[in-house]
Design an enzyme around this catalytic site. Sequence first.
Site, PDB file in Angstrom:
ATOM      1  N   THR A  86       0.806  -1.222   0.000  1.00 14.44           N
ATOM      2  CA  THR A  86       0.000   0.000   0.000  1.00 14.44           C
ATOM      3  C   THR A  86       0.837   1.268   0.000  1.00 14.44           C
ATOM      4  O   THR A  86       0.602   2.185  -0.790  1.00 14.44           O
ATOM      5  CB  THR A  86      -0.937  -0.004   1.220  1.00 14.44           C
ATOM      6  OG1 THR A  86      -1.789  -1.158   1.145  1.00 14.44           O
ATOM      7  CG2 THR A  86      -1.794   1.247   1.257  1.00 14.44           C
ATOM      8  N   ARG A 170      -1.629   6.052   5.524  1.00 16.06           N
ATOM      9  CA  ARG A 170      -0.556   6.026   4.536  1.00 16.06           C
ATOM     10  C   ARG A 170      -1.049   6.402   3.136  1.00 16.06           C
ATOM     11  O   ARG A 170      -0.293   6.986   2.352  1.00 16.06           O
ATOM     12  CB  ARG A 170       0.146   4.670   4.515  1.00 16.06           C
ATOM     13  CG  ARG A 170      -0.730   3.440   4.328  1.00 16.06           C
ATOM     14  CD  ARG A 170       0.129   2.198   4.563  1.00 16.06           C
ATOM     15  NE  ARG A 170      -0.594   0.938   4.438  1.00 16.06           N
ATOM     16  CZ  ARG A 170      -1.198   0.313   5.436  1.00 16.06           C
ATOM     17  NH1 ARG A 170      -1.205   0.860   6.644  1.00 16.06           N
ATOM     18  NH2 ARG A 170      -1.788  -0.861   5.250  1.00 16.06           N
ATOM     19  N   HIS A 301      -8.326  -8.766   1.765  1.00  9.82           N
ATOM     20  CA  HIS A 301      -7.580  -9.470   2.801  1.00  9.82           C
ATOM     21  C   HIS A 301      -8.480 -10.362   3.652  1.00  9.82           C
ATOM     22  O   HIS A 301      -8.092 -11.463   4.036  1.00  9.82           O
ATOM     23  CB  HIS A 301      -6.883  -8.468   3.721  1.00  9.82           C
ATOM     24  CG  HIS A 301      -5.681  -7.824   3.126  1.00  9.82           C
ATOM     25  ND1 HIS A 301      -4.562  -8.533   2.737  1.00  9.82           N
ATOM     26  CD2 HIS A 301      -5.406  -6.523   2.845  1.00  9.82           C
ATOM     27  CE1 HIS A 301      -3.649  -7.696   2.255  1.00  9.82           C
ATOM     28  NE2 HIS A 301      -4.145  -6.470   2.299  1.00  9.82           N
ATOM     29  N   ASP A 342      -3.137   1.140  -5.865  1.00  6.44           N
ATOM     30  CA  ASP A 342      -1.801   1.092  -5.289  1.00  6.44           C
ATOM     31  C   ASP A 342      -1.113  -0.249  -5.522  1.00  6.44           C
ATOM     32  O   ASP A 342       0.107  -0.356  -5.441  1.00  6.44           O
ATOM     33  CB  ASP A 342      -1.851   1.398  -3.797  1.00  6.44           C
ATOM     34  CG  ASP A 342      -2.823   0.501  -3.046  1.00  6.44           C
ATOM     35  OD1 ASP A 342      -3.687  -0.142  -3.679  1.00  6.44           O
ATOM     36  OD2 ASP A 342      -2.734   0.444  -1.805  1.00  6.44           O
ATOM     37  N   HIS A 343      -1.903  -1.270  -5.823  1.00  4.66           N
ATOM     38  CA  HIS A 343      -1.391  -2.618  -6.099  1.00  4.66           C
ATOM     39  C   HIS A 343      -2.591  -3.490  -6.457  1.00  4.66           C
ATOM     40  O   HIS A 343      -3.741  -3.063  -6.349  1.00  4.66           O
ATOM     41  CB  HIS A 343      -0.653  -3.210  -4.888  1.00  4.66           C
ATOM     42  CG  HIS A 343      -1.449  -3.188  -3.617  1.00  4.66           C
ATOM     43  ND1 HIS A 343      -2.530  -4.019  -3.382  1.00  4.66           N
ATOM     44  CD2 HIS A 343      -1.352  -2.406  -2.506  1.00  4.66           C
ATOM     45  CE1 HIS A 343      -3.043  -3.759  -2.186  1.00  4.66           C
ATOM     46  NE2 HIS A 343      -2.353  -2.778  -1.642  1.00  4.66           N
TER      47      HIS A 343
END
Length: 556
Positions: A86, A170, A301, A342-343
Amino acid sequence: MLKRVAAALLLATAMPALAQAPATAPASQPSAPATPPKLIVAISVDQFSADLFSEYRQYYVGGLKRLTSEGAVFPRGYQSHAATETCPGHSTILTGSRPSRTGIIANNWIDLSTPRADKTIYCAEDESQPGSDSDHYVAAPLHLKVPTLGGRMKAANPATRVVSVAGKDRAAIMMGGANADQVWWLGGPQGYVSYKGVATPPLVAKVNQAMAQRLAEANPGFELPAQCLAKDFPVKAGNRTVGTGRFAREAGDYQAFRISPEQDAMTLAFAAAAIETMDLGKQAQSDIISIGLSATDYVGHTYGTEGIESCIQVARLDQELGAFFDRLDKDGIDYVVVLTADHGGHDLPERHRMNAMPMESRVDKGLTPKALNATIAQKVGMPGRTLIWGDGPSGDLYFDKGLSAAERARVETETLALLRAHPQVAAVFTKAQIAATPAPTGRPENWSLIEEARASFYPERSGDLLLLLKPNVMAIPEQAVMGAVATHGSPWDMDRRVPILFWRKGMRPFEQPLGIETVDIMPSLAALIGLPVPQNEIDGRCLDLIAGDGDSCAAR
């Protein structure tokens, strides 16, 4: 859902659980807008892989439909570096720079020179604060080594307003940068918070009040879209069963709120309120707001990426984005949107094995840093000593600084031999090998593993070794009690590939299937507002967003 929150915020936009599919936007005109946009809206959907984007593309009816049918579509975007987490991913989106330049090599790295007991440094932590550790910290942008687009805009014109709102600290910090006017993230049941010592303005107080009201109400769950019906079956992982949830929650259950479409809807309501209250995009200069939507990551997740939970999340995301864009349209703002991730992410191996992929597995517990250290310490005759540090069963590994040169050589030799012989390991690179590799060039889909590693390499923070697992290995070991069931962070395409979508009213739509990088976003947006960015300060390139004749990069 957004309607209730919007009412509390005195907005007309639709909110989470009750948002309706927005009306079809008018057809775009076959010409490119000639003037700079007044507002840049940069959206990152955490863990929104190119695979997930493409899987549901035919079902989009809201904001994602607008972006894909009326904008510039790059379905093969890349978070080109190896550390697909992230913090590194968000650090690339609005800086034009890879982690090797931003300094954000991972969510966490090890600093063995720090005097505190906790040697792990969190990417958005101010470790200079008394009592700080990687789990209890004051968030700050201290580790980001380069300016964001908002920072460059503000340096060129101090009147520019730079706002960042996200579900994670973040995400908000890495996209907003050090010079943002407002940076807010979801801090817990109390709502959105910012840096320590920042007073809560009336707008945020209203947002937090609206969130408290929403949280106090139970959510009976979301209806199951037709495209999700085939995915409705249970999957067992350890003590967890996933694949049948619809995000029902009891009143006051913040954890369930956070891991659901409700969180993104609240973040978008906050962003809409900030735009309206601050009159972003309505003054002489161009402004920028970055929005980090974190729910897709939490859902991935917690439940995996291929169950009905993820299917519902993407459908709700599409609807909420549509309601958000409709709000901006009604305000008459001339805005440009970029949406990316972000991914990517990878589904849990237990469901993969049920769906024609029997080779999928979980990582051997022997590769976790603690177990690896114990094995190597025994081999080199130093049992009980911590020789190897790391943050997980893949990524950077660090050798104890107290080792003599001879001891360190033995530890490295034994570690490399063990890891390179392991059937789940794709590659292990030494720090010297990565440092000696030139910075990668050319299309990111053609890079080698060590070139991907080089794009994530920052000498002062990177480890002594970099461990990369094979593509069919989930970096969460088998355990009786499971927390997260799936994750990301690998150098493989399921984690590197992300969609990159640009939209502005009046642009001619096009699709480019060849690979580009997320670092290309910042210079492309900068060109739209006539902001010069020295090429030697970034890694990305400007993308021409004008289909046919003309070049949006020409003025750069």
